[in-house]
Design a protein around this motif. Structure first.
Motif, mmCIF file in Angstrom:
data_model
loop_
_atom_site.group_PDB
_atom_site.id
_atom_site.type_symbol
_atom_site.label_atom_id
_atom_site.label_comp_id
_atom_site.label_asym_id
_atom_site.label_seq_id
_atom_site.Cartn_x
_atom_site.Cartn_y
_atom_site.Cartn_z
ATOM 1 N N ALA A 10 0.815 -1.213 0.000
ATOM 2 C CA ALA A 10 0.000 0.000 0.000
ATOM 3 C C ALA A 10 0.849 1.263 0.000
ATOM 4 O O ALA A 10 1.841 1.360 0.718
ATOM 5 C CB ALA A 10 -0.935 0.007 1.201
ATOM 6 N N ASP A 27 -3.466 4.965 -0.707
ATOM 7 C CA ASP A 27 -4.261 3.743 -0.803
ATOM 8 C C ASP A 27 -5.074 3.492 0.455
ATOM 9 O O ASP A 27 -6.137 2.858 0.396
ATOM 10 C CB ASP A 27 -3.363 2.540 -1.097
ATOM 11 C CG ASP A 27 -2.760 2.587 -2.489
ATOM 12 O OD1 ASP A 27 -3.390 3.206 -3.380
ATOM 13 O OD2 ASP A 27 -1.668 2.027 -2.695
ATOM 14 N N MET A 39 -7.635 -2.773 0.571
ATOM 15 C CA MET A 39 -6.371 -2.656 1.292
ATOM 16 C C MET A 39 -6.544 -2.168 2.726
ATOM 17 O O MET A 39 -5.768 -2.539 3.604
ATOM 18 C CB MET A 39 -5.422 -1.705 0.551
ATOM 19 C CG MET A 39 -4.788 -2.282 -0.691
ATOM 20 S SD MET A 39 -3.530 -1.147 -1.379
ATOM 21 C CE MET A 39 -2.573 -2.296 -2.387
#
Length: 346
Positions: A320, A324, A331
């Motif tokens: 990540a 993100d 995620m």
């Protein structure tokens, strides 16, 4: 890869009397978020005052069919620095409501739909207070247990949430995601690389800017991202600026209330207001630090984790980046957040 401090600074900076905490519901409006509305939760726009008398606007989420005869745990959630509640904070709030918590995602004072003038002010003191005002509001709900309220801060609001918890013992547990310490960044520069000479030059420029604001009567803002979403990232941007552009300026995260710009002189407050200096005092209340494996900002989280006292936990999301953890529901470790707050707010 070399990062240009000037570009990074621009992207980040671009990036009735009512008793505090007692709220009134706003009129229902059409769905205005960047994410899809869940059929597992009930949503309501609400407003309440912070201790400075500023009206804070928030979105409240709660599990559909919530038994209001019982007391439930709750979480107040802050936005990424420069963001609004219709973006990442709302994603977290809705997801945690799906998992059984009463939640609010709020716009910081002077920004988004919240009140306060002049517009687009960024204030570490008031942004920290906005977390406590959120606790005020949640605790005013008859079906919320005042002894089971936690906080989540994303990006810049991660440091605000921690700072609020240092003095507000009503916040029983804190989680941060992709945390940024904006005071440290503005005073010391990227990775603490700012020299005293550079800092003094910046303060000289801010002094001139204050006179400009006085003479112009309207505070000047830092450069904003495009008002409408664009299709591609401009050439020549450094990697970090490009990452923020991807979120704020493109369809992925663009929202008209989030121009990711603040008054230029807001930087003075951050340079004079250190955040998280008393992070150890939060113990024995737990802190969960979440960061992306590839996040450019991870040094803020790593250092805060080192400074914090037990109980604390560092959770790294494989692959990540910084942004993100704003919106990538594949995620963001919601299961981890759920288990953390379920245990901490039991």
């Amino acid at each position: 890869m070399k990062i240009r401090i000037k570009s990074l600074t621009t992207s980040l900076l671009c990036l009735s009397l009512i008793i505090p905490g007692v709220a009134f519901a706003a009129k229902k409006q059409a769905w205005d978020k960047i994410f899809t509305k869940s059929d597992k939760v009930d949503h309501e726009k609400v407003s309440y005052k912070n201790r400075f008398g500023i009206t804070v606007s928030a979105d409240k989420y709660q599990p559909k069919g919530l038994d209001k005869s019982q007391k439930h745990p709750a979480i107040v959630i802050g936005t990424p620095y420069g963001g609004v509640k219709e973006q990442g904070a709302g994603i977290y709030a809705q997801a945690m409501a799906e998992r059984g918590f009463v939640t609010i995602a709020f716009d910081e004072s002077y920004n988004g739909e919240s009140g306060g003038k002049p517009r687009r002010v960024s204030s570490p003191d008031i942004f920290v207070e906005d977390f406590s005002a959120g606790v005020d509001y949640l605790g005013s709900l008859a079906f919320v247990d005042r002894d089971r309220i936690g906080a989540i801060g994303i990006c810049g609001s991660g440091a605000f949430a921690i700072t609020a918890a240092q003095v507000d013992h009503r916040i029983k547990a804190i989680a941060t995601a992709s945390m940024y310490d904006m005071s440290r960044f503005m005073r010391n520069g990227w990775k603490d690389g700012m020299t005293d000479e550079q800092r003094n030059k910046t303060l000289d420029q801010l002094a001139v800017q204050r006179w400009k604001d006085v003479d112009g009567r309207t505070p000047e803002l830092t450069p904003a991202f495009p008002s409408k979403p664009v299709d591609k990232i401009p050439e020549g941007l450094d990697p970090i600026t490009s990452e923020f552009f991807e979120y704020y300026a493109m369809k992925r995260g663009h929202h008209p209330n989030s121009i990711a710009a603040f008054t230029k002189t807001s930087a003075m407050s951050f340079m004079n207001f250190p955040l998280m200096d008393h992070i150890k005092s939060i113990s024995p209340r737990p802190i969960l630090f979440i960061m992306g494996e590839k996040a450019h900002s991870r040094y803020f989280t790593e250092d805060a984790y080192t400074m914090a006292a037990e109980p604390k936990e560092l959770y790294i999301v494989p692959g990540a980046r910084h942004i993100d953890l704003y919106d990538r529901i594949d995620m963001i470790p919601f299961d981890k957040l759920t288990s953390f707050f379920t245990k901490a707010l039991k």
